[in-house]
Design a protein around this motif. Structure first.
Motif, PDB file in Angstrom:
ATOM      1  N   PHE A  76       0.823  -1.203   0.000  1.00  0.00           N
ATOM      2  CA  PHE A  76       0.000   0.000   0.000  1.00  0.00           C
ATOM      3  C   PHE A  76       0.864   1.262   0.000  1.00  0.00           C
ATOM      4  CE2 PHE A  76      -2.883  -3.210   1.465  1.00  0.00           C
ATOM      5  CZ  PHE A  76      -4.099  -2.825   0.950  1.00  0.00           C
ATOM      6  N   ALA A  95       1.502   1.250   4.854  1.00  0.00           N
ATOM      7  CA  ALA A  95       0.354   0.809   5.674  1.00  0.00           C
ATOM      8  C   ALA A  95       0.780  -0.243   6.694  1.00  0.00           C
ATOM      9  CB  ALA A  95      -0.780   0.286   4.787  1.00  0.00           C
ATOM     10  N   PHE A 102       1.317  -1.795  10.373  1.00  0.00           N
ATOM     11  CA  PHE A 102       0.527  -1.666  11.598  1.00  0.00           C
ATOM     12  C   PHE A 102       1.398  -0.966  12.641  1.00  0.00           C
ATOM     13  CE2 PHE A 102      -1.083  -5.636   9.583  1.00  0.00           C
ATOM     14  CZ  PHE A 102      -2.253  -5.065   9.105  1.00  0.00           C
ATOM     15  N   ASP A 126      -7.388  -1.708   5.160  1.00  0.00           N
ATOM     16  CA  ASP A 126      -7.332  -2.385   3.862  1.00  0.00           C
ATOM     17  C   ASP A 126      -6.221  -3.432   3.845  1.00  0.00           C
ATOM     18  OD1 ASP A 126      -9.452  -1.110   2.712  1.00  0.00           O
ATOM     19  OD2 ASP A 126      -8.254   0.509   1.859  1.00  0.00           O
ATOM     20  N   ALA A 127      -5.096  -3.082   4.485  1.00  0.00           N
ATOM     21  CA  ALA A 127      -3.995  -4.053   4.555  1.00  0.00           C
ATOM     22  C   ALA A 127      -4.470  -5.313   5.283  1.00  0.00           C
ATOM     23  CB  ALA A 127      -2.796  -3.441   5.270  1.00  0.00           C
ATOM     24  N   ASN A 186      -4.599   3.276   5.621  1.00  0.00           N
ATOM     25  CA  ASN A 186      -4.778   2.041   4.838  1.00  0.00           C
ATOM     26  C   ASN A 186      -4.514   0.761   5.628  1.00  0.00           C
ATOM     27  OD1 ASN A 186      -5.555   3.177   2.353  1.00  0.00           O
ATOM     28  ND2 ASN A 186      -3.428   3.645   1.870  1.00  0.00           N
ATOM     29  N   GLN A 187      -4.388   0.868   6.944  1.00  0.00           N
ATOM     30  CA  GLN A 187      -4.115  -0.347   7.730  1.00  0.00           C
ATOM     31  C   GLN A 187      -5.305  -1.308   7.703  1.00  0.00           C
ATOM     32  OE1 GLN A 187      -2.176   0.293  11.645  1.00  0.00           O
ATOM     33  NE2 GLN A 187      -1.788   2.362  10.952  1.00  0.00           N
TER      34      GLN A 187
END
Lengths: 259, 235
Positions: free
Chosen positions: A84, A88, A90, B101-102, B98-99
């Motif tokens: 992404f 992206a 965590f 979506d990840a 976007n976490q």
């Protein structure tokens, strides 16, 4: 193989993609380019099945993802790796937990085994595992974060397709070079389809031989470097802008150099 | 969203982590709220009752007011302020980066992974915190009864026990369960539907706290006025 057939997609009333069609063969590398807000990233979200088009169909290896149940999509996503925009990662998990995320969630492997694979993967993407495995993503540079994200995508799936959303945006030249080298290495060594979305034209020339230009949701160009350079479409000419003059130099340096 | 909350997998580790963060993390706030609210109300009631020579009734009034109204409502509001904002901000930030979506791209349903553990935690922790708030508030009122109103301790506790009947305790525990659902659904919904980057997440967080607090107050009134009177014969 990825097949886009007459795709219309929009949020609420606004159409983001209009009648978009193209095919991407297995092992082919394609760059999707276009100005910001043209719908490039949406194409990746559609391939991954995160969104469904209003019209048309998307086939991945012959299977129509638009009509699949979520469970089947999850199964299909195991063969698609996605990096992404901005990685992206965590942010509340360590680098090790990020890269091993899929294994932690979906397998019963011991942490020792997961850690071994994570270290191996971090090495593969050119990072020193012992130095960063226990760090949080925010402690890494942008380039390192992208490489961790690539490692996470690779360890999470057994990819036949790799999708990259703006993999070099905001990176310094050295980090950009490292990420592009890694993308090329993956494409070459693993014989996978690669789709890179970017608006960095120089980077685009370094990772693929086929280019799709999207302008305001429509495919304005689909072809090779020579076709792109000589394209008479105003939308494409405007997008390439001042870069057109130096395209030949870039081509000499990167594209014609066996990429 | 609601349908996704139920069914496997159940994320036990995440739920335990949330129990600690939401439950233990809110303990100090709830204890302070209970202590000072209990004392404040006890002073007001004691002064008013002493004008009528009825300050011996302080225990009865405090017991009823705390267990049925003050405890659940104040705990609900405190949890809404502290927890709803945290949940919405966390989910909103994950969405904008976007976490979420990840997570989906790795075959994980964010609603099951993120919302369900928080819902379960709130259903357990809001009633538990309410009981603690009640106990501390009653203790705080006892201090006022002894040192301010000069009521005998025996009389105070006897009055408290007299009003701690099943009906009042039942009402005092049903409300926090409902409040926990209000906080969980509003905060998660606002997080998952936040738009517009950092500013949007900030707005969603504010909306989440405001909506949760108002809904708690309205729900409390509806339950006290309409729902519980219907159960009067059974409680």
């Amino acid at each position: 193989m990825i097949e886009f057939r007459n795709i219309d997609f929009g949020y609420d009333e606004k159409l983001v993609l209009r009648d978009v069609s193209f095919d991407i063969d297995p092992t082919e590398s394609v760059v999707i380019m276009g100005p910001s807000g043209s719908g490039k990233s949406t194409v990746l979200r559609l391939i991954l099945g995160l969104e469904c088009p209003q019209r048309g169909e998307i086939r991945i290896d012959g299977r129509n993802i638009c009509v699949m149940k979520e469970k089947d999509k999850q199964e299909l996503r195991k063969s698609i790796g996605m990096v992404f925009q901005d990685g992206a990662l965590f942010d509340s998990r360590t680098v090790g937990e990020n890269v091993g995320y899929y294994l932690i969630e979906h397998t019963g492997l011991s942490w020792q085994e997961i850690e071994r694979r994570v270290r191996e993967m971090l090495g593969f993407v050119g990072l020193d595992a012992s130095e960063i495995i226990d760090k949080l993503p925010e402690e890494l540079s942008g380039g390192m974060q992208r490489r961790v994200a690539i490692g996470r995508a690779l360890l999470s799936t057994d990819p036949k397709i790799m999708l990259y959303d703006e993999p070099t945006t905001g990176l310094d030249p050295q980090s950009t070079e490292n990420v592009l080298t890694l993308i090329n290495k993956l494409t070459r060594e693993r014989s996978i389809s690669t789709v890179v979305v970017t608006h960095q034209i120089a980077d685009a020339l370094g990772v693929a031989k086929r280019f799709i230009v999207i302008h305001e949701g429509e495919v304005a160009f689909d072809g090779d470097f020579v076709g792109l350079r000589d394209c008479r479409d105003d939308r494409v000419r405007n997008f390439l802008g001042p870069f057109r003059a130096s395209m030949d130099l870039v081509a000499e340096k990167k594209f014609m150099n066996g990429v | 969203m609601v349908a996704s909350l139920f069914g496997r997998p159940i994320y036990i580790a995440e739920t335990m982590e949330q129990m600690y963060l939401i439950g233990i993390g809110s303990l100090f706030l709830v204890v302070l709220t209970g202590l000072f609210s209990g004392q404040g109300f006890a002073i007001a009631f004691a002064n008013e009752l002493s004008d009528f020579g009825a300050k011996d009734y302080l225990g009865r009034i405090m017991s009823l007011a705390i267990v049925r109204e003050l405890g659940p409502t104040l705990t609900g509001l405190m949890m809404a302020a502290r927890v709803a904002s945290g949940i919405t901000a966390e989910i909103g930030a994950m969405k904008s980066s976007n976490q979420l979506d990840a997570m989906r791209s790795f075959g994980i349903d964010p609603i099951k992974k993120i919302a369900a553990p928080r819902l379960i935690t709130l259903i357990v922790m809001v009633p538990a915190m309410t009981v603690i708030c009640d106990a501390v508030a009653i203790f705080g009122a006892w201090l006022i009864a002894i040192f301010h109103a000069h009521i005998s301790s025996t009389m105070y506790w006897a009055a408290i026990r007299e009003r701690l009947v099943f009906g009042n305790i039942f009402i005092g525990l049903v409300k926090p369960v409902v409040f926990s659902l209000v906080i969980a659904f509003i905060s998660c919904y606002k997080g998952f539907t936040s738009e517009g980057g950092t500013k949007g997440v900030g707005q969603a967080t504010t909306d989440s706290v405001v909506m949760s607090s108002i809904t708690i107050l309205i729900t409390n009134f509806v339950f006290t006025k309409f729902f519980f009177p219907m159960l009067r014969g059974y409680l």
